[in-house]
Design a protein around this motif. Structure first.
Motif, PDB file in Angstrom:
ATOM      1  N   SER A   4      54.021  43.043  52.730  1.00  0.00           N
ATOM      2  CA  SER A   4      53.831  44.232  51.891  1.00  0.00           C
ATOM      3  C   SER A   4      52.723  45.128  52.423  1.00  0.00           C
ATOM      4  O   SER A   4      52.691  46.332  52.144  1.00  0.00           O
ATOM      5  CB  SER A   4      53.497  43.809  50.458  1.00  0.00           C
ATOM      6  OG  SER A   4      52.180  43.274  50.379  1.00  0.00           O
ATOM      7  N   ARG A  30      49.820  45.370  51.457  1.00  0.00           N
ATOM      8  CA  ARG A  30      49.011  45.914  50.366  1.00  0.00           C
ATOM      9  C   ARG A  30      47.793  45.059  50.054  1.00  0.00           C
ATOM     10  O   ARG A  30      46.956  45.452  49.244  1.00  0.00           O
ATOM     11  CB  ARG A  30      49.879  46.064  49.118  1.00  0.00           C
ATOM     12  CG  ARG A  30      50.982  47.092  49.268  1.00  0.00           C
ATOM     13  CD  ARG A  30      51.748  47.278  47.967  1.00  0.00           C
ATOM     14  NE  ARG A  30      52.764  48.308  48.104  1.00  0.00           N
ATOM     15  CZ  ARG A  30      53.560  48.702  47.112  1.00  0.00           C
ATOM     16  NH1 ARG A  30      53.442  48.145  45.900  1.00  0.00           N
ATOM     17  NH2 ARG A  30      54.465  49.646  47.316  1.00  0.00           N
ATOM     18  N   VAL A  31      47.751  43.882  50.658  1.00  0.00           N
ATOM     19  CA  VAL A  31      46.639  42.968  50.413  1.00  0.00           C
ATOM     20  C   VAL A  31      46.046  42.577  51.765  1.00  0.00           C
ATOM     21  O   VAL A  31      46.788  42.275  52.713  1.00  0.00           O
ATOM     22  CB  VAL A  31      47.101  41.698  49.659  1.00  0.00           C
ATOM     23  CG1 VAL A  31      45.904  40.815  49.320  1.00  0.00           C
ATOM     24  CG2 VAL A  31      47.866  42.071  48.396  1.00  0.00           C
ATOM     25  N   ARG A  32      44.751  42.590  51.844  1.00  0.00           N
ATOM     26  CA  ARG A  32      44.091  42.201  53.093  1.00  0.00           C
ATOM     27  C   ARG A  32      44.460  40.767  53.464  1.00  0.00           C
ATOM     28  O   ARG A  32      44.579  39.894  52.602  1.00  0.00           O
ATOM     29  CB  ARG A  32      42.563  42.298  52.934  1.00  0.00           C
ATOM     30  CG  ARG A  32      42.037  43.710  52.901  1.00  0.00           C
ATOM     31  CD  ARG A  32      40.567  43.710  52.519  1.00  0.00           C
ATOM     32  NE  ARG A  32      39.790  42.791  53.338  1.00  0.00           N
ATOM     33  CZ  ARG A  32      38.736  43.137  54.080  1.00  0.00           C
ATOM     34  NH1 ARG A  32      38.374  44.399  54.118  1.00  0.00           N
ATOM     35  NH2 ARG A  32      38.066  42.238  54.761  1.00  0.00           N
ATOM     36  N   TYR A  33      44.624  40.538  54.773  1.00  0.00           N
ATOM     37  CA  TYR A  33      45.017  39.204  55.244  1.00  0.00           C
ATOM     38  C   TYR A  33      43.975  38.147  54.896  1.00  0.00           C
ATOM     39  O   TYR A  33      44.314  37.007  54.581  1.00  0.00           O
ATOM     40  CB  TYR A  33      45.246  39.225  56.759  1.00  0.00           C
ATOM     41  CG  TYR A  33      46.518  39.904  57.197  1.00  0.00           C
ATOM     42  CD1 TYR A  33      47.427  40.406  56.269  1.00  0.00           C
ATOM     43  CD2 TYR A  33      46.815  40.057  58.550  1.00  0.00           C
ATOM     44  CE1 TYR A  33      48.592  41.037  56.667  1.00  0.00           C
ATOM     45  CE2 TYR A  33      47.986  40.686  58.959  1.00  0.00           C
ATOM     46  CZ  TYR A  33      48.861  41.171  58.022  1.00  0.00           C
ATOM     47  OH  TYR A  33      50.016  41.796  58.416  1.00  0.00           O
ATOM     48  N   LEU A  74      42.041  38.058  52.290  1.00  0.00           N
ATOM     49  CA  LEU A  74      42.169  37.731  50.870  1.00  0.00           C
ATOM     50  C   LEU A  74      43.402  36.856  50.618  1.00  0.00           C
ATOM     51  O   LEU A  74      43.366  35.964  49.764  1.00  0.00           O
ATOM     52  CB  LEU A  74      42.260  39.013  50.043  1.00  0.00           C
ATOM     53  CG  LEU A  74      40.996  39.890  50.010  1.00  0.00           C
ATOM     54  CD1 LEU A  74      41.222  41.111  49.137  1.00  0.00           C
ATOM     55  CD2 LEU A  74      39.800  39.082  49.510  1.00  0.00           C
ATOM     56  N   ILE A  75      44.475  37.097  51.377  1.00  0.00           N
ATOM     57  CA  ILE A  75      45.658  36.242  51.260  1.00  0.00           C
ATOM     58  C   ILE A  75      45.310  34.816  51.672  1.00  0.00           C
ATOM     59  O   ILE A  75      45.723  33.842  51.026  1.00  0.00           O
ATOM     60  CB  ILE A  75      46.799  36.790  52.129  1.00  0.00           C
ATOM     61  CG1 ILE A  75      47.257  38.159  51.607  1.00  0.00           C
ATOM     62  CG2 ILE A  75      47.990  35.823  52.149  1.00  0.00           C
ATOM     63  CD1 ILE A  75      48.250  38.860  52.505  1.00  0.00           C
ATOM     64  N   MET A 125      53.339  38.720  50.754  1.00  0.00           N
ATOM     65  CA  MET A 125      52.123  39.513  50.582  1.00  0.00           C
ATOM     66  C   MET A 125      51.698  40.150  51.907  1.00  0.00           C
ATOM     67  O   MET A 125      51.276  41.314  51.946  1.00  0.00           O
ATOM     68  CB  MET A 125      50.997  38.632  50.026  1.00  0.00           C
ATOM     69  CG  MET A 125      51.239  38.156  48.592  1.00  0.00           C
ATOM     70  SD  MET A 125      50.027  36.903  48.044  1.00  0.00           S
ATOM     71  CE  MET A 125      48.542  37.908  47.952  1.00  0.00           C
TER      72      MET A 125
END
Length: 603
Positions: A21, A23-26, A28-29, A18
């Motif tokens: 990629s 594409r997702v904020r760190y 939020l990961i 993730m």
């Protein structure tokens, strides 16, 4: 393989994918990792959210406040000006002192604190020089990361390695036992960035053109656009008042502002008015025709000091200019500046009035019309305030130097005392977390930063990222996953070659440091390294130093250390940036550890 450990490994892989990629904020990961560990039952809810109560979170939050204090009092600007002067606008000459300075400071104080302090400095340098901040922040951050390789107190994990050696051999590490190895890593890292790494971090300038960034007009340029060809600072060489002062002002160009040294190291800057007296040592800003100013400067009692633009730092914090337009529906249309009592009402001086690009001669007595343009001067708070006076004014342009102004420059020395005290007490043995909290409290109590500004300075996304990833360390330890990784790598290396075991320990420690905290990794691996060396009948010192160096070599991951994580957001970095830069640097450190460490510390 235990199912819980398997799930943790899968979770680590998914989080890495993730991040890669982009594409997702760190942050939020990190929350995804935290929630998954709790819902799976691997960690209790209390264990999953324990990272939000970790000391590192409190320390980082406090350091954001300290960093804001340094920016608002001008400490960041002062340091940045020094580096800018040395660098002369050249990227390499800017990057080297930032990297080496962060490494040296981080070797005697918290490297996380160093990065938090340096971020506003780097951002100001990037803004003033036009260089892409991404090409300066990562070299600085990696310099701070390497600081853990320079001294025994460079990172808390080093003490764990020293304790493991002492328990096994009775001989702990000295303060500078491994400094030469760290210095070689720092040198190699700087050389790498100079010749290769910086070119992998985006274009030279923030706009991507590789050309000098277009900037707003400067203070002096904005003056000249209104016909003020000269903007100079003159020094008063004798006291003047009464008739002498009146005679002087009768032949003067426009006198805009006066600077006077105050008590101690303080100073006072104010708009000039006819009621002010002039004392020896005062400085005044005059604007107008160049020849007229030159003649005025030769008047007895005056002398030329320097160009206003060259003396900008003295004035920019308290004296500003701004071009504003009369709103087409303004209530003040048809009234003159004299009718309005503009200076008394707004605390500002109108330097010029343009109507259809034509300057008006009698500025104070011309009825105002919609779309008239005024060049006004005065304190920045007063300038900002006229934008909130209903629909009378529209701000058209501010000078480029506005970004350089610091509202609390008169408290620079207070901020420096707070900073140096924080460093001194942390070196002296006080917990760095407590030292940072005390510094943040002192910043607010001394008025270097307000309470609201302090809270706004804290970047929640960074705190969430750190706190959300911390539970992975607990999960690996609790499920036995960390022990499985350790044993697997040692079995792979075998015990026939001490150098092969040393390399395996380096790889193990470095890999774990991408996931666990530096301290947790070294606490886990240091005893294994020492015991492996003793079981082979060789000196444990090179093994211990190998894992110590590896613990501060997490270049290839944005979450390997708060030192690195802090620059992700301001630098706008992607996961791939850390791979591109981090893997070559990791190979460099691996070569130094594998070949230089055994040469300096024989088996």
């Amino acid at each position: 393989m235990p199912s819980d450990a398997t799930l943790v490994f899968y979770l680590m892989g998914v989080a890495a994918i993730m991040m890669a990629s982009n594409r997702v904020r760190y942050d939020l990961i990190a929350l995804f990792v935290l929630v998954t560990l709790a819902l799976s039952g691997i960690l209790t809810p209390s264990e999953a959210v324990a990272g939000f109560g970790a000391t590192i979170i409190i320390m980082v939050a406090g350091l954001f406040v300290v960093g804001e204090m340094l920016d608002r009092t001008g400490v960041a600007r002062t340091v940045g000006d020094g580096i800018l002067k040395f660098g002369r606008g050249q990227e390499v000459r800017l990057m080297i002192p930032l990297s080496v300075g962060a490494a040296i400071l981080g070797s005697v104080m918290s490297s996380t604190a160093v990065v938090a302090i340096f971020i506003p400095i780097v951002m100001r340098i990037a803004r003033d020089s036009g260089i892409n901040a991404a090409r300066l922040l990562l070299p600085m951050s990696f310099g701070a990361l390497i600081s853990g390789m320079l001294t025994l107190i460079g990172t808390p994990g080093n003490l764990a390695v020293s304790d493991a050696l002492r328990e096994a051999t009775g001989q702990p590490l000295g303060f500078f036992s491994f400094s030469l190895v760290g210095a070689l890593v720092l040198l190699g890292t700087v050389v790498f960035f100079v010749f290769v790494g910086r070119h992998m971090l985006g274009p030279l300038t923030a706009d991507g053109t590789g050309l000098a960034r277009r900037r707003d007009r400067s203070f002096a340029e904005l003056y000249r656009s209104h016909g003020f060809e000269g903007v100079e600072v003159l020094r008063v060489t004798r006291d003047m008042r009464g008739e002498a002062l009146g005679s002087l002002l009768a032949q003067a160009p426009r006198v805009l502002s006066r600077w006077r040294r105050g008590p101690g190291a303080g100073a006072q800057t104010a708009l000039y008015n006819a009621g002010m007296e002039l004392r020896e040592g005062d400085l005044i800003v005059v604007t107008g025709d160049v020849a007229e100013i030159a003649a005025f400067a030769r008047t007895p009692g005056l002398g030329h000091f320097r160009s206003f633009y060259e003396d900008m730092n003295r004035w920019i914090d308290t004296l500003g200019i701004m071009e504003v337009m009369i709103h087409p529906e303004a209530a003040i249309r048809g009234r003159t500046l004299a009718d309005l009592g503009f200076r008394d009402r707004y605390g500002l001086e109108v330097l010029d009035l343009l109507r259809d690009a034509t300057p008006m001669q009698e500025v104070q007595t011309v009825p105002l019309r919609g779309s008239d343009r005024l060049l006004v001067a005065g304190p920045w708070p007063k300038l900002d305030a006229i934008n909130a006076t209903g629909r009378d004014f529209v701000i058209l342009e501010e000078p480029a130097e506005r970004a350089q102004s610091v509202p609390n420059s008169h408290k620079l020395w207070i901020a420096l005392i707070i900073l140096l005290t924080m460093i001194a007490v942390s070196i002296g043995g006080l917990s760095i977390t407590i030292a940072v909290i005390l510094a943040a409290i002192a910043a607010v109590l001394t008025g270097t930063i307000s309470t609201n500004q302090a809270y706004r300075s804290i970047r929640l996304e960074t705190l969430v990222l750190i706190a959300g990833m911390l539970p992975l360390s607990t999960a690996l330890d609790k499920t036995g996953g960390a022990d499985m990784i350790v044993q697997g790598l040692l079995q792979l290396a075998g015990d026939d070659s001490p150098r092969a075991v040393l390399f395996a320990l380096f790889a193990l420690t470095m890999s774990l440091s991408w996931i666990l905290s530096n301290t947790a990794t070294l606490v886990l691996v240091a005893p294994i390294a020492v015991n492996a060396a003793l079981s082979m009948g060789v000196s444990p010192l090179p093994m211990a130093i190998a894992v110590l160096i590896a613990g501060s070599a997490g270049f290839a991951s944005p979450v390997s250390s708060p030192v690195v994580t802090l620059v992700v957001s301001p630098g706008g970095y992607k996961f791939v940036d850390f791979l591109k830069i981090g893997l070559p640097l990791t190979a460099l450190v691996a070569a130094i550890v594998t070949f230089v460490v055994p040469a300096l510390f024989p088996f």
